[in-house]
Design an enzyme around this catalytic site. Structure first.
Site, PDB file in Angstrom:
ATOM      1  N   GLU A 175       9.913   0.466   4.499  1.00  0.00           N
ATOM      2  CA  GLU A 175       8.481   0.780   4.453  1.00  0.00           C
ATOM      3  C   GLU A 175       8.026   1.877   5.412  1.00  0.00           C
ATOM      4  OE1 GLU A 175       6.293  -2.921   4.767  1.00  0.00           O
ATOM      5  OE2 GLU A 175       6.738  -3.359   2.669  1.00  0.00           O
ATOM      6  N   GLU A 279      10.749  -5.758  -2.385  1.00  0.00           N
ATOM      7  CA  GLU A 279       9.940  -6.871  -1.850  1.00  0.00           C
ATOM      8  C   GLU A 279       8.792  -7.157  -2.794  1.00  0.00           C
ATOM      9  OE1 GLU A 279       8.342  -6.740   2.167  1.00  0.00           O
ATOM     10  OE2 GLU A 279      10.240  -5.961   2.924  1.00  0.00           O
TER      11      GLU A 279
HETATM   12  O1  LIG Z   1       8.728  -7.423   6.696  1.00  0.00           O
HETATM   13  C1  LIG Z   1       7.797  -7.582   5.660  1.00  0.00           C
HETATM   14  C2  LIG Z   1       7.179  -6.252   5.345  1.00  0.00           C
HETATM   15  O2  LIG Z   1       8.156  -5.361   4.822  1.00  0.00           O
HETATM   16  C3  LIG Z   1       5.963  -6.376   4.436  1.00  0.00           C
HETATM   17  O3  LIG Z   1       5.162  -5.248   4.635  1.00  0.00           O
HETATM   18  C4  LIG Z   1       3.861  -5.245   4.057  1.00  0.00           C
HETATM   19  C5  LIG Z   1       3.924  -4.831   2.600  1.00  0.00           C
HETATM   20  O4  LIG Z   1       2.655  -4.795   2.059  1.00  0.00           O
HETATM   21  C6  LIG Z   1       1.721  -3.935   2.707  1.00  0.00           C
HETATM   22  O5  LIG Z   1       0.500  -4.110   2.056  1.00  0.00           O
HETATM   23  C7  LIG Z   1       0.508  -4.138   0.649  1.00  0.00           C
HETATM   24  C8  LIG Z   1       0.550  -2.727   0.119  1.00  0.00           C
HETATM   25  O6  LIG Z   1       0.415  -2.721  -1.309  1.00  0.00           O
HETATM   26  C9  LIG Z   1      -0.788  -3.343  -1.787  1.00  0.00           C
HETATM   27  O7  LIG Z   1      -0.792  -3.247  -3.194  1.00  0.00           O
HETATM   28  C10 LIG Z   1      -0.794  -4.810  -1.372  1.00  0.00           C
HETATM   29  O8  LIG Z   1      -1.992  -5.440  -1.828  1.00  0.00           O
HETATM   30  C11 LIG Z   1      -0.697  -4.910   0.167  1.00  0.00           C
HETATM   31  O9  LIG Z   1      -0.515  -6.269   0.533  1.00  0.00           O
HETATM   32  C12 LIG Z   1       1.578  -4.311   4.179  1.00  0.00           C
HETATM   33  O10 LIG Z   1       0.691  -3.456   4.859  1.00  0.00           O
HETATM   34  C13 LIG Z   1       2.955  -4.306   4.808  1.00  0.00           C
HETATM   35  O11 LIG Z   1       2.878  -4.728   6.159  1.00  0.00           O
HETATM   36  O12 LIG Z   1       5.147  -7.463   4.795  1.00  0.00           O
HETATM   37  C14 LIG Z   1       5.726  -8.728   4.965  1.00  0.00           C
HETATM   38  C15 LIG Z   1       6.722  -8.578   6.057  1.00  0.00           C
HETATM   39  O13 LIG Z   1       7.264  -9.827   6.367  1.00  0.00           O
END
Ligand SMILES: O[C@@H]1[C@@H](O)[C@H](O[C@@H]2CO[C@@H](O[C@@H]3CO[C@@H](O)[C@H](O)[C@H]3O)[C@H](O)[C@H]2O)OC[C@H]1O
Length: 463
Positions: A175, A279
């Site tokens: 990410e 993920e």
């Molecule tokens: O280690 C993991 C980590 O990789 C994961 O990262 C998050 C992923 O989602 C991000 O937000 C999403 C972005 O796309 C949109 O469509 C969604 O609605 C959002 O939720 C977020 O900022 C990252 O931190 O998160 C879980 C960890 O355990």
């Protein structure tokens, strides 16, 4: 046994036969995370307390169970600090290999592929807690030396793992959030060159920018790269407490689910490239917090999960659900409330939840009145065109305030309180606490696991 490779839109074995990887991310093992393991803040603030935990978190029983669900791949997130000390950069800590090797070998023994996921990079490659930098500024993109160190680390990893055919590939950077969108491609170029010089065989899985959601600035980058798949992270807002409405699988909701997924993979589809969903997956309600509504909420979350699987099956997509094991928020298996670890931290975890110290799936209802004035002040005083700082729009203003004020500032004050729980404990007691994460001390999220197993049976019949 030979290496898997990427061929056009597919992952194939040595005979050119398509292999669809369906599995999970291991979660907080070699990259512990606050909501997965229960501490506040970042891993670097906590690490020393749970040394034995690395041994118990994943054992042969886990591998057997995972395989029994019909899954074939585990993504292994790890923290660079297992291999390199910030005060001693570019000096390899070989003990890091001990843990990764053990789990890779266990998985191989049970016919499970692994994908190596560098979840944190020196300086922090993204703005969130899981990059383990303790700040929301991803310094990795601003200091060449941080980038040099990651290239160095992947050279060391490639030297060590070049002959391991049960490793399906390397996921060099989890990410990225590069505000310029260009430096991420430059870093991937460097990583590609460096890894390929040592290891010409393993597939690489490159995450899109902005939390693996955006390839729109990648241009023609793929033309320089061979045997590369592109990773999206397909979290749906419907799988989280912040969902705009309860998920009932209506046509409009299904359309929204599909659109958000298609947008993330558009660049690959326009070029005929291979996509991996590294993920995805909802979080779940817990009786101690959501009370009587727990089952109803979780049925909705399972509906989201099923609809996502339907979409992925149609596309013959390889995926890795997040996540395999935690303390009961998202994992396929989770530490029982009756274990020494969960009993010891019962009150602390309740407090952490009340204060919304974790960002992931946060319920800030108990403290909103404290932070809302800050959001209002920014809205009132900052010009509207200056309010959307990167990584907006993925981070809304309230997300940003929450990350900085609760998950960084407030969390930091609770690190010691968490650590004090271990004070005066004998070695045997500490061992029992760590052992709480052993498979035999975990419960299974049966609803989730049944959906995954039923899906495995379905796709096997459709082959
Ligand atoms: O280690 C993991 C980590 O990789 C994961 O990262 C998050 C992923 O989602 C991000 O937000 C999403 C972005 O796309 C949109 O469509 C969604 O609605 C959002 O939720 C977020 O900022 C990252 O931190 O998160 C879980 C960890 O355990």
């Amino acid at each position: 046994m030979a290496y898997l490779k990427v061929s056009g839109t597919k992952i194939v074995d040595q005979n050119g036969k398509e292999i669809i990887l369906r599995g999970a991310g291991l979660g907080g093992w070699m990259n512990m995370e606050n909501f997965i393991s229960g501490y506040p803040g970042c891993e670097f603030q906590i690490r020393a307390a749970l040394a034995e935990f690395l041994e118990y978190f994943f054992t042969e029983d886990d591998a057997k169970f995972f395989k029994s669900l019909g899954l074939n791949c585990i993504r292994l997130p790890f923290n660079y600090r297992h291999f390199e000390d910030d005060l001693n950069p570019r000096v390899l800590k070989t003990e890091g290999f001990k843990h990764l090797d053990r789990v890779i070998d266990l998985c191989a023994k049970h016919g499970i592929y692994t994908i190596l996921d560098l979840h944190t990079a020196s300086g922090g490659q993204n703005t969130d807690w899981h990059a383990d930098a303790g700040t929301h500024i991803a310094k990795f993109w601003e200091h060449k030396d941080f980038q040099d160190r990651v290239v160095w680390l992947w050279e060391e990893l490639a030297k060590h793992y070049q002959n391991s055919t049960w490793i399906a590939g390397y996921n060099p950077l989890n990410e990225p959030t590069d505000p310029y969108h260009t430096r991420v491609v430059e870093v991937y170029d460097r990583l590609y060159e460096a890894i390929r010089k040592i290891d010409p065989h393993h597939a690489l899985f490159f995450d899109g920018n902005t939390f693996a959601s955006d390839f729109s600035h990648f241009g023609d980058a793929h033309k320089k790269w061979d045997n590369v798949a592109y990773s999206i992270h397909d979290y749906s807002v419907f799988g989280f407490p912040s969902a705009p409405e309860p998920y009932k699988s209506t046509e409009t909701q299904q359309h929204r689910l599909r659109r958000s997924y298609e947008k993330k993979r558009q660049w690959m589809d326009e070029r005929g490239l291979c996509v991996w969903n590294g993920e995805w997956g909802p979080v779940y309600a817990r009786k101690e917090y959501e009370g009587e509504r727990t089952d109803e909420i979780n049925e909705e979350r399972y509906l989201v999960l099923k609809d996502q699987l339907n979409i992925y099956n149609k596309d013959r997509l390889s995926w890795s659900i997040w996540l395999y094991k935690d303390i009961g928020f998202q994992g396929m298996v989770y530490v029982s409330r009756e274990t020494p670890y969960m009993k010891l931290f019962k009150d602390f975890l309740a407090k952490k939840h009340r204060l919304a110290l974790d960002a992931w799936g946060a319920d800030d209802s108990h403290v909103r009145d404290v932070y809302q004035p800050l959001i209002d002040l920014i809205k009132r005083e900052v010009k509207p065109e200056h309010q959307n700082l990167y990584p907006a729009p993925v981070w809304k203003l309230s997300d940003r305030v929450g990350r900085l004020a609760r998950n960084i500032l407030l969390s930091e004050f609770f690190v010691q309180e968490w650590a004090e729980h271990f004070k005066g404990k004998s070695e045997q007691e500490i061992d029992e606490i760590a052992r709480s994460f052993h498979f035999e001390n975990c419960l299974h999220r049966d609803g989730l696991n049944k959906i995954l197993t039923d899906n495995a049976t379905l796709v096997a019949q459709e082959k």
